[in-house]
Scaffold this active site. Sequence first.
Site, short mmCIF file in Angstrom:
data_model
loop_
_atom_site.label_atom_id
_atom_site.label_comp_id
_atom_site.label_asym_id
_atom_site.label_seq_id
_atom_site.Cartn_x
_atom_site.Cartn_y
_atom_site.Cartn_z
N HIS A 175 0.81 -1.13 0.04
CA HIS A 175 -0.11 -0.07 0.24
C HIS A 175 0.87 1.15 -0.24
O HIS A 175 0.23 2.36 -0.21
CB HIS A 175 -0.89 0.11 1.17
CG HIS A 175 -0.34 0.36 2.46
ND1 HIS A 175 -0.07 -0.95 3.42
CD2 HIS A 175 0.01 1.53 3.16
CE1 HIS A 175 0.50 -0.34 4.38
NE2 HIS A 175 0.57 1.17 4.44
N ASP A 205 -0.02 -7.66 1.31
CA ASP A 205 0.53 -6.27 1.52
C ASP A 205 2.03 -6.08 1.54
O ASP A 205 2.73 -5.52 2.07
CB ASP A 205 -0.17 -5.61 2.79
CG ASP A 205 0.23 -4.05 2.70
OD1 ASP A 205 0.21 -3.50 1.77
OD2 ASP A 205 0.15 -3.34 3.80
N GLY A 277 3.63 6.62 8.16
CA GLY A 277 5.05 6.87 7.64
C GLY A 277 5.99 5.50 7.98
O GLY A 277 6.92 5.42 7.51
N SER A 279 5.09 2.83 8.01
CA SER A 279 4.61 1.61 7.22
C SER A 279 5.74 0.91 6.06
O SER A 279 6.33 1.92 5.29
CB SER A 279 3.42 1.75 6.37
OG SER A 279 2.77 0.79 5.95
N VAL A 333 -11.92 -25.99 -0.99
CA VAL A 333 -12.87 -26.16 -0.06
C VAL A 333 -13.41 -24.92 0.28
O VAL A 333 -12.79 -23.85 0.32
CB VAL A 333 -12.56 -26.85 1.12
CG1 VAL A 333 -12.10 -28.59 0.87
CG2 VAL A 333 -11.10 -26.51 1.91
N ILE A 335 -14.72 -23.30 3.76
CA ILE A 335 -14.60 -23.49 5.14
C ILE A 335 -15.17 -22.71 6.27
O ILE A 335 -15.57 -21.41 5.59
CB ILE A 335 -13.24 -23.74 5.73
CG1 ILE A 335 -12.47 -22.49 5.43
CG2 ILE A 335 -12.53 -25.14 4.88
CD1 ILE A 335 -10.97 -22.55 5.85
#
Length: 533
Positions: A175, A205, A277, A279, A333, A335
């Site tokens: 991001h 991410d 910031g 991140s 599957v 679930i």
Amino acid sequence: MPCARQCTGKPIEETLDLPARERTTVREKEKSMKTRRLASLALFASLLIAALMFSGALDVHVSWNEHDAQALDFFGSDDSDEETDNQPFWVEGSGRPAIKPRGVPGSFADLAEQVSPGVVNIQTSKTLRGGEVPRGLEEFFFGGPFGQSQRERKVPSLGSGFVISEDGYIVTNNHVIENVDSINVLFRDEREVEAKVIGRDPKTDLALLRIETDEKLFALPLGNSEEVRPGEWVVAIGNPYGLEHTVTAGIVSAKHRIIGQGSYDDFIQTDAAINPGNSGGPLINLKGEVIGINTAINPRANTIGFAIPINIAKDFLPQLRTDGHVTRGWLGVVIQRITPEIAAHLELEKEQGALVSRVMPDGPADEAGIERYDVIVEFNGKPIDEMNDLPRAVASTRVGRKVDVVVLRDGKRKDLRAKIAKMEEPPETQLASAEGESGINAFGLRVQDLTPELAGQLGIENDDGVVVTGVAPGSSAAEAGLRREDVILEIDKKPVGDVDMLERKLANADAGALLLIRRGDATVFVPLEPPAG
């Protein structure tokens, strides 16, 4: 000298033949002496009885009208058959010596100085149009400063990252660099180098960048996030609010946190201060190893932050480097979580595992013999304690690999073997990037058809609808509060069968539209305003 009383057998006053008045005085004195002696004897007896009761040697037993009364024993008794209401019902003390914290640092300065050359400031720029960026979106996921509403503008954004190889590979969050026009990496020595995206994975991410360099870079070593324990010291380094190489310290608060950001949630929680910031920056242990990638915060608390475990990144970085994207395994599957009520109906001893509610025809699970109502408790040798453990385990498994799967069926364990297939992910529509577009792009949406595979990941039993895979900041979709992994079921009371149908409806939605979406277990209406301009 002989005693007068013993010799005559008479009172002393008579023996001495004293006058009557004096004889009276002597008798009074003798009576007073008897009284004092009796009082002394009574006091001595009382003290003796009290001492015997205190030592437990005397058991006082009283009977009145054929009813027994037992004296209260305030000091304990050797009689183990009788318990009183005053016995402690808690554990009193551990009996163990105090645990001294291991490796408590007197200072983090040496560690910060050692690793800081490998931490970088990532500066990006993107073109936004339309309204103000909603704060709800940017508060949780870090980003840069955004101003007030304008027609079209270039907006700088700040993030962090760290070098993982001497030849210029850098890790950050998806991001931080998604849909940006330019990316520049700023080092501690103020060198600024343009970077390019090598690969990214929105679902975890993660993003891998590379810069061109003629010299060897200082790379941070990657640790083992599985070995990290709550309570261990960690350090976060990044660029909050553009304040370069800010160092904060704290502990690992918890592991395996699910914060509602996708099917692959598995975060490390920390109380080391991280802010917008930070991140993409590293979460580092005392050995100087990266054990997490700082990713998200809780906007209501300044001591609750979340980091992607570095082991997840190590699983996918090779694919990002070679292919630019992640290819995930698929079991086939649908679930769901096992609730206490479901466990009671299925006669399960524990609320553990992933309950199979649907098996995709001709998929790996179907071919392996997995059935509806099976509870998957082990996958590839790893226990499945919670429903969310299974999608992560399957996704990180190499396509074509055969794995052991253990299920509970009618209360009995059953060993099966499945060959993992490739998860097919339809191409996404693109986010709006310029004015004049119509339909899905104009509203700022990225969507794709809801396939059986995606339905299985999201825990949805049917595959009707269109799933949101991205929302443009400042767009109509963002203003309406739409999120990634929302499933659009209807538009203006009409079922949405696929992306093409949604495109046609939104292309003619000059006055906006009313969407019916599924978000988790909830189904809600979302009004979508027409795009600005």
